[in-house]
Design a protein around this motif. Structure first.
Motif, mmCIF file in Angstrom:
data_model
loop_
_atom_site.group_PDB
_atom_site.id
_atom_site.type_symbol
_atom_site.label_atom_id
_atom_site.label_comp_id
_atom_site.label_asym_id
_atom_site.label_seq_id
_atom_site.Cartn_x
_atom_site.Cartn_y
_atom_site.Cartn_z
ATOM 1 N N GLN A 9 0.842 -1.219 0.000
ATOM 2 C CA GLN A 9 0.000 0.000 0.000
ATOM 3 C C GLN A 9 0.870 1.259 0.000
ATOM 4 O OE1 GLN A 9 -3.323 0.351 2.644
ATOM 5 N NE2 GLN A 9 -3.981 -1.769 2.347
ATOM 6 N N SER A 10 2.008 1.184 0.654
ATOM 7 C CA SER A 10 2.921 2.342 0.644
ATOM 8 C C SER A 10 3.455 2.574 -0.766
ATOM 9 C CB SER A 10 4.093 2.121 1.602
ATOM 10 O OG SER A 10 3.608 1.977 2.910
ATOM 11 N N LEU A 11 3.766 1.478 -1.470
ATOM 12 C CA LEU A 11 4.229 1.620 -2.861
ATOM 13 C C LEU A 11 3.119 2.231 -3.713
ATOM 14 C CD1 LEU A 11 6.177 -1.743 -3.379
ATOM 15 C CD2 LEU A 11 7.096 0.517 -2.836
ATOM 16 N N GLU A 12 1.902 1.731 -3.528
ATOM 17 C CA GLU A 12 0.777 2.268 -4.313
ATOM 18 C C GLU A 12 0.564 3.749 -4.020
ATOM 19 O OE1 GLU A 12 -1.744 -1.919 -4.615
ATOM 20 O OE2 GLU A 12 -2.462 -0.318 -3.314
ATOM 21 N N ALA A 13 0.708 4.108 -2.754
ATOM 22 C CA ALA A 13 0.521 5.518 -2.378
ATOM 23 C C ALA A 13 1.576 6.405 -3.034
ATOM 24 C CB ALA A 13 0.594 5.667 -0.861
ATOM 25 N N ASN A 14 2.683 5.772 -3.466
ATOM 26 C CA ASN A 14 3.742 6.527 -4.118
ATOM 27 C C ASN A 14 3.806 6.219 -5.620
ATOM 28 O OD1 ASN A 14 5.334 8.153 -1.996
ATOM 29 N ND2 ASN A 14 4.795 6.211 -0.996
ATOM 30 N N ALA A 15 2.652 5.902 -6.158
ATOM 31 C CA ALA A 15 2.440 5.777 -7.607
ATOM 32 C C ALA A 15 3.162 4.599 -8.248
ATOM 33 C CB ALA A 15 2.815 7.080 -8.317
ATOM 34 N N VAL A 16 3.585 3.618 -7.440
ATOM 35 C CA VAL A 16 4.212 2.422 -8.029
ATOM 36 C C VAL A 16 3.113 1.517 -8.569
ATOM 37 C CG1 VAL A 16 5.565 0.344 -7.492
ATOM 38 C CG2 VAL A 16 6.228 2.571 -6.522
ATOM 39 N N ARG A 17 3.304 1.041 -9.793
ATOM 40 C CA ARG A 17 2.309 0.162 -10.413
ATOM 41 C C ARG A 17 2.857 -1.217 -10.731
ATOM 42 N NH1 ARG A 17 -0.168 2.899 -8.157
ATOM 43 N NH2 ARG A 17 -1.356 4.730 -8.741
ATOM 44 N N HIS A 18 4.196 -1.353 -10.691
ATOM 45 C CA HIS A 18 4.810 -2.644 -11.024
ATOM 46 C C HIS A 18 5.968 -2.951 -10.086
ATOM 47 C CE1 HIS A 18 2.915 -1.388 -14.829
ATOM 48 N NE2 HIS A 18 2.704 -2.669 -14.983
ATOM 49 N N ILE A 19 6.040 -4.229 -9.701
ATOM 50 C CA ILE A 19 7.246 -4.733 -9.035
ATOM 51 C C ILE A 19 7.817 -5.789 -9.985
ATOM 52 C CG2 ILE A 19 8.164 -6.007 -7.062
ATOM 53 C CD1 ILE A 19 5.817 -5.040 -5.409
ATOM 54 N N PHE A 20 9.087 -5.659 -10.330
ATOM 55 C CA PHE A 20 9.742 -6.655 -11.173
ATOM 56 C C PHE A 20 10.545 -7.551 -10.248
ATOM 57 C CE2 PHE A 20 8.977 -2.883 -13.625
ATOM 58 C CZ PHE A 20 8.545 -3.348 -14.862
ATOM 59 N N GLY A 21 10.477 -8.850 -10.455
ATOM 60 C CA GLY A 21 11.261 -9.669 -9.546
ATOM 61 C C GLY A 21 11.303 -11.122 -9.918
ATOM 62 N N ASN A 22 12.211 -11.805 -9.238
ATOM 63 C CA ASN A 22 12.300 -13.252 -9.342
ATOM 64 C C ASN A 22 12.217 -13.787 -7.918
ATOM 65 O OD1 ASN A 22 14.418 -15.837 -9.522
ATOM 66 N ND2 ASN A 22 12.873 -15.667 -11.104
ATOM 67 N N PRO A 23 11.054 -14.286 -7.545
ATOM 68 C CA PRO A 23 10.818 -14.598 -6.129
ATOM 69 C C PRO A 23 11.326 -15.974 -5.708
ATOM 70 C CG PRO A 23 8.809 -14.906 -7.410
ATOM 71 C CD PRO A 23 9.865 -14.472 -8.385
ATOM 72 N N GLY A 24 11.455 -16.127 -4.405
ATOM 73 C CA GLY A 24 11.793 -17.427 -3.799
ATOM 74 C C GLY A 24 10.960 -17.601 -2.548
ATOM 75 N N THR A 25 11.321 -18.567 -1.727
ATOM 76 C CA THR A 25 10.526 -18.849 -0.522
ATOM 77 C C THR A 25 10.389 -17.620 0.371
ATOM 78 O OG1 THR A 25 12.594 -19.670 0.369
ATOM 79 C CG2 THR A 25 10.956 -21.321 -0.284
ATOM 80 N N THR A 26 11.485 -16.861 0.493
ATOM 81 C CA THR A 26 11.447 -15.725 1.417
ATOM 82 C C THR A 26 10.537 -14.610 0.911
ATOM 83 O OG1 THR A 26 13.477 -14.947 0.379
ATOM 84 C CG2 THR A 26 13.718 -16.126 2.458
ATOM 85 N N GLU A 27 10.151 -14.685 -0.357
ATOM 86 C CA GLU A 27 9.275 -13.638 -0.922
ATOM 87 C C GLU A 27 7.809 -14.054 -0.900
ATOM 88 O OE1 GLU A 27 12.325 -14.369 -2.540
ATOM 89 O OE2 GLU A 27 12.932 -12.676 -1.286
ATOM 90 N N ILE A 28 7.524 -15.257 -0.404
ATOM 91 C CA ILE A 28 6.138 -15.739 -0.490
ATOM 92 C C ILE A 28 5.144 -14.769 0.170
ATOM 93 C CG2 ILE A 28 4.555 -17.597 0.287
ATOM 94 C CD1 ILE A 28 6.789 -19.566 -0.634
ATOM 95 N N PRO A 29 5.430 -14.229 1.351
ATOM 96 C CA PRO A 29 4.456 -13.286 1.937
ATOM 97 C C PRO A 29 4.209 -12.073 1.036
ATOM 98 C CG PRO A 29 6.113 -13.903 3.563
ATOM 99 C CD PRO A 29 6.570 -14.474 2.262
ATOM 100 N N LEU A 30 5.260 -11.583 0.388
ATOM 101 C CA LEU A 30 5.119 -10.403 -0.465
ATOM 102 C C LEU A 30 4.336 -10.748 -1.733
ATOM 103 C CD1 LEU A 30 6.252 -7.419 -0.609
ATOM 104 C CD2 LEU A 30 7.896 -8.323 -2.247
#
Ligand SMILES: Cc1ncc(C[n+]2csc(CCOP(=O)(O)OP(=O)(O)O)c2C)c(N)n1
Ligand SMILES: [Mg+2]
Length: 543
Positions: A9-30
């Motif tokens: 929500q903080s990213l959205e509040a700052n006009a972010v529309r995309h996250i680029f990434g290659n996730p793993g187990t530690t990123e599951i919550p995100l």
């Protein structure tokens, strides 16, 4: 809400529309928190090597914060080369690094590593979410720091167990500290510096783009009748290539730079940090020099700047222009030009049976005039710059010299160029060697339904390295031939379901360009096969 939700929500509040990434187990919550969000997409890249340039290309084209998500120590390591490039380009990038679950970090779990130490040398700042009390402030601080001039990559290390905790906080739009303005006295000093010169020139760097100061720079150049040179390897085009003031890129050698600038008696550096040169030669820049920009460490290469101010670029350039007008200055005698500032190159006449790389680049850029151009064209780079007709901010190169960035940067650029505003054609012109460092970016292009024209210049060589070897040792080195086997790019296109075209003659290229009409409907990989013994006409400018 959960910390992961608060972060998004903080990213959205700052006009972010995309996250680029290659996730793993530690990123599951995100990643789970990204599911089904209306205003934020997680764009999957198949490696960190391509995720970083995607976020970088996106940020450059949209002139906004790029966000990339990297998986703990090995993922961060994979992303480092291109994070270095983003730091050189001064791209505002928020790097969300997966941390370790804090409850067992002392036991050295798999993928555990010194994240802060790894990224610190190239990041503008590193923040770790170590405690729930840190979250609200560190999230805001990381976003704010990345966007504060001089902009750059900032890391936020996010332990997964903390992302699952509850937090009672309000996501907010951050306030970016703005730079001070140039006072009347200072504006007078700069105006006088320029007025005293017979043949002043402006030299621009990336911060012109990040400050949104292209129009102000062009207006000042026109008022002065002065050229704007782009610093060597400037990562984003600072003024439109079609502007009469645009004098092209300075070559990446001090011998070449000194020659190009020899006719000028005063240089005003704008949003510039340093001359990025390749092979050694000594600088000879006896001109008077002044600087204005964002960076606390600008390098004059020789001598000192007479004037140097860290200040808001648009306002400063306008204030200097206003002082010049008040003083009734008109372009200095020595500056009245009938010729363009950018040196012309002669394209060789068509010759039967010869597919000349310079003619091909010219044909391509004429047909795709007005496209956003991503250039990692190796030895053909100076040809691309010669013929490209692009607005400020719409021609981008890695800027660091670190190749393997362009293909993926084009994917991010295309996502940026079709977000919200308008639907633009992106064309990536990439050397065959450079195209293979992160070619899995083509999967993301296909998966996202981008419509990019990827042009691969197949000379089956690291021709740039042979050009350097020729300078240093007098002859090419066999090792720089990347054949046999000949790399068959149709296989790469097939692997990622891209349309494939191969042209080995001017007639074939003409036919392709005629049928596409300056726009491709699908991701298209166009392989141009050249005889490696034919050099681009500007090859000598490369060093
Ligand atoms: C990350 C990185 N690795 C290696 C290099 C060294 N390097 C510079 S140019 C080049 C070859 C580029 O080849 P290609 O893309 O085919 O263009 P060409 O020189 O043939 O025009 C290499 C390997 C580099 N600049 N960056
Ligand atoms: Mg090559």
């Amino acid at each position: 809400m959960k910390v992961a939700e608060f972060l998004l929500q903080s990213l959205e509040a700052n006009a972010v529309r995309h996250i680029f990434g290659n996730p793993g187990t530690t990123e599951i919550p995100l990643v789970r928190a990204c599911d089904h969000r209306a205003r934020l997409d997680y764009v999957v890249a198949l490696s960190e090597v391509s995720a970083v340039p995607m976020a970088d290309g996106y940020a450059r084209v949209t002139r906004s914060l790029g966000v990339v998500n990297l998986h703990v120590a090995p993922g961060l390591g994979n992303g480092m080369g291109n994070l270095y490039t983003a730091s050189i380009a001064r791209t505002p990038l928020l790097v969300l690094v997966g941390g370790q679950d804090r409850r067992f970090v002392h036991t050295g779990p798999i993928l555990h590593g010194p994240l802060e130490a790894m990224i610190r040398p190239i990041a503008k700042a590193v923040f770790t979410l170590a405690r729930i009390e840190d979250v609200e402030f560190h999230v805001r601080r990381a976003i704010r720091t990345a966007l504060t001039p001089p902009t750059g990559p900032v890391a936020l290390i996010c332990p997964p167990d903390l992302l699952e905790e509850d937090i009672d906080a309000q996501p907010v739009r951050v306030t970016i500290p703005s730079l001070g303005t140039l006072g009347t006295q200072d504006a007078d000093a700069y105006a006088q510096f320029l007025r005293q010169a017979q043949r002043p020139a402006l030299v621009a760097g990336e911060d012109v783009h990040w400050a949104g100061a292209s129009a102000a720079l062009t207006a000042l150049a026109e008022a002065l009748g002065a050229p704007v040179y782009c610093g060597p390897y400037t990562a984003v085009l600072p003024v439109a290539s079609t502007s009469p003031s645009h004098a092209g890129y300075l070559p990446p050698s001090f011998v070449g730079i000194s020659e190009r600038l020899a006719g000028h008696d005063a240089l005003l550096f704008v949003g510039f940090r340093n001359f990025r040169t390749t092979l050694y030669s000594a600088p000879s820049l006896p001109q008077r020099k002044a600087w204005i920009g964002h960076d606390p460490d600008p390098l004059a290469a020789e001598g000192e700047f007479e004037l140097a101010r860290i200040a808001d670029l648009t306002q400063s350039l306008e204030a200097i222009g206003a002082r010049l007008r008040i003083a009734g200055s008109s372009p200095a005698e020595g500056q009245i030009r009938t010729q363009p500032w950018k040196p012309e190159v002669c394209v060789p006449a068509p010759q039967s049976g010869v597919f000349h790389p310079s003619r091909a680049i010219q044909q391509l850029l004429v047909a795709f005039r007005g496209a956003i151009v991503v250039d990692e064209a190796g030895l053909s780079t100076s040809d691309v710059r010669q013929f490209v007709e692009a607005d400020a901010g719409e021609y981008i190169i890695n800027g660091s010299g670190g190749i393997g960035w362009g293909l993926a940067a084009a994917v991010g650029a295309a996502i940026g160029a079709t977000t919200g505003r308008h639907d633009r054609q992106v064309i990536a012109i990439i050397g065959d060697g450079s195209s293979l460092y992160a070619s899995e970016a083509l999967w993301t292009a296909a998966h996202q339904g981008a419509r990019i024209l990827f042009v691969i210049l197949s000379n089956r060589r690291y021709a740039t390295l042979n050009e350097a070897a020729g300078r240093l040792t007098g002859k090419p080195i066999d090792l720089f031939s990347i054949e046999p086997p000949v790399i068959d790019f149709s296989g790469l296109a097939a692997m990622y379901s891209l349309r494939f075209e191969r042209c080995a003659s001017e007639a074939e290229l003409e036919q392709f360009l005629y049928t596409t009409g300056g726009r491709v409907g699908d991701n298209t990989l166009l392989e141009l096969c050249f005889d490696p013994s034919i050099q681009p006409v500007t090859a000598k400018r490369h060093f």
